[in-house]
Design an enzyme around this catalytic site. Structure first.
Site, short mmCIF file in Angstrom:
data_model
loop_
_atom_site.label_atom_id
_atom_site.label_comp_id
_atom_site.label_asym_id
_atom_site.label_seq_id
_atom_site.Cartn_x
_atom_site.Cartn_y
_atom_site.Cartn_z
N HIS A 239 38.53 45.68 38.76
CA HIS A 239 38.42 44.58 39.72
C HIS A 239 37.19 44.70 40.62
CE1 HIS A 239 42.22 43.34 38.17
NE2 HIS A 239 42.74 44.50 38.47
N ARG A 295 35.34 33.19 52.03
CA ARG A 295 34.21 33.92 52.64
C ARG A 295 32.95 33.74 51.79
NH1 ARG A 295 36.86 37.54 49.24
NH2 ARG A 295 35.41 38.28 47.65
#
Ligand code: MV4
Length: 456
Positions: A239, A295
């Site tokens: 990840h 974000r």
């Protein structure tokens, strides 16, 4: 037109702090840098108008401490806070505290950060907005196992049980058959309670070899929203993305544009403000929403390179009440961009390898952009992220970009530490990477010696 603030607190460190400091300069804004003890040698601290030490060494009592960051804003008169990525950037409680203090977060409203942080709620909102999602459960899985089985049978197997408070790969369990559901739910729930203080779980159909495709959006306070480009972020390990590109190779441009419009509609429906990313899995020609990031992202430069839009400047402008400087008609994708993340890590074992940089020769030339806070003599501290540089190239075609990346990787010199550069050099010559015949499992397969890592 002027913004509602004139001084920005940069609540981050490293390369992204430098990126934000540069954007403030371009916009004619004053900026304030903050830092932890023993982390005062960063390049952006020489570029900002003022720098302030907010706590002891390490991230906990500095970059991650909501109260200390807010106090830094109050002490320095900064009226806006840019959180960058990581640290407090997707912390809804921090965003709420910024709003309550009468300051401006350079990001979406706290309520949206909170809603998208709840993956069940995010999925519900995307389905309502017409964004494609995988077959899955609505609301949280019930405690009653007979009911859970009925719902999961309707989803179909194999499926994946995910924590509503998770994301980014934390708190997931693949379930191959109904016989494995009870144990998966039990362990997933325990992990979720422990890790996120939220035991809510949901289930989705499991895709075995998807690509990770994402859509970058920008939205202003007046309700204008645009999508900028798609990115392929499939090259990852545990990840952690290693390489990203824009646009995604080999996808139908008509289908991507349709997806982009669906993301724009979702932004307008929820009142989104600022930069955001819709993450999708892509398999067999279909896109499925998985998560929304509220974000700025590490890989934003590849989208900047293909669209010519300064995403950080737009983020700051819309936070300060100005409209987006571009309309959807003005957004075009030109050529192809690739970003290689250069980490201070052992390139085989990916173990962080902090130390002092004895030599730094960044590459250059047409279409080459280096985002890095490195300088010769800089000591990479051990307690932070190992990203030390982003090497970004742009070319007329994907093959041009690959050629430029190979040249730039060969030209770049980093001495004194180990980096992920050799892995990127290898990737540029890999057949499966060259044809994008890959999935999110590509790198793991390649490094395991599982053929060329391709899906075949
Ligand atoms: C999935 C999936 C397959 N099917 N969901 C992992 C991170 C989180 N963002 C979602 N993830 C996945 N969700 C369904 N229904 C496979 C993954 C996945 C993955 C996704 C994106 C990037 C890398 C990944 C690596 C392993 C698994």
């Amino acid at each position: 037109m002027t913004l509602t603030f004139d001084t920005v607190l940069i609540a981050n460190r490293g390369e992204v702090a430098l990126r934000i400091a540069r954007a403030c300069k371009v916009l004619g804004l004053a900026s304030v840098g903050l830092y932890a003890e023993r982390d005062d040698t960063q390049r952006h601290l020489a570029l900002v108008d003022r720098a302030i030490c907010i706590g002891p060494a390490g991230p906990g009592k500095s970059y991650l401490d909501k109260e200390r960051v807010l106090r830094a804003a109050n002490l320095t008169g900064a009226q806006a806070i840019h959180p960058g990525y990581g640290f407090l950037s997707e912390n809804a409680d921090f965003a709420q505290a910024v709003e309550d203090a009468g300051l401006t977060l350079i990001g979406p409203p706290a309520g949206i950060i909170r809603a998208m942080g709840d993956k069940i709620e995010a999925r519900r909102q995307m389905m309502a907005a017409g964004v494609p999602c995988l077959p899955g459960t609505e609301g949280a899985l019930p405690e009653d196992m007979a009911q859970a089985h009925t719902l999961c049978d309707a989803v179909g197997y194999p499926l994946i049980v995910k924590a509503s408070g998770g994301g980014g790969g934390r708190g997931m369990r693949v379930v191959q058959t109904p016989a494995m559901l009870d144990a998966a739910i039990q362990t997933a729930r325990q992990e979720a309670i422990h890790a996120f203080a939220n035991g809510n779980l949901y289930a989705e159909r499991f895709l075995t070899s998807p690509r990770h495709i994402e859509i970058q959006v920008l939205a202003d306070r007046a309700g204008n929203a645009v999508w900028l480009s798609d990115r392929d972020c499939s090259v990852q390990r545990r990840h952690q993305k290693l390489l990203e590109e824009a646009p995604a190779h080999g996808l139908s441009r008509v289908a991507v544009a349709e997806l982009g419009r669906q993301c724009v509609a979702a932004c307008q429906r929820m009142g989104y403000v600022g930069a955001g990313t819709f993450e999708f899995l892509y398999e067999d020609g279909q896109f499925y929403f998985i998560e929304m990031n509220t974000r700025l992202q590490v890989e934003h430069p590849v989208t900047e390179m293909v669209t010519g839009i300064d995403i950080v400047a737009e983020q700051i402008r819309v936070a300060g009440g100005l409209p987006l400087s571009i309309s959807q008609e003005q957004v075009t994708i030109q050529g192809h961009a690739i970003e290689c993340r250069i980490n201070a890590e052992d390139p085989q074992k990916f173990i962080p390898c902090p130390g002092t940089v004895t030599r730094w020769r960044p590459p250059g030339g047409p279409g080459v952009r280096v985002e890095s806070h490195l300088y010769e003599g800089y000591t990479i501290p051990p307690s932070y992220d190992s990203l030390i540089a982003k090497l970004v190239v742009h070319g007329a075609t994907r093959n041009d970009a690959i050629r430029r990346m190979k040249a730039a990787l060969g030209e770049m010199e980093i001495g004194g530490i180990q980096t992920t550069t050799p892995l990127h050099q290898r990737l540029m010559d890999e057949r499966a990477f060259g044809s994008s015949d890959i999935s999110v499992h590509y790198l793991e397969k390649l490094l395991n010696g599982d053929g060329d890592g391709s899906n075949a």
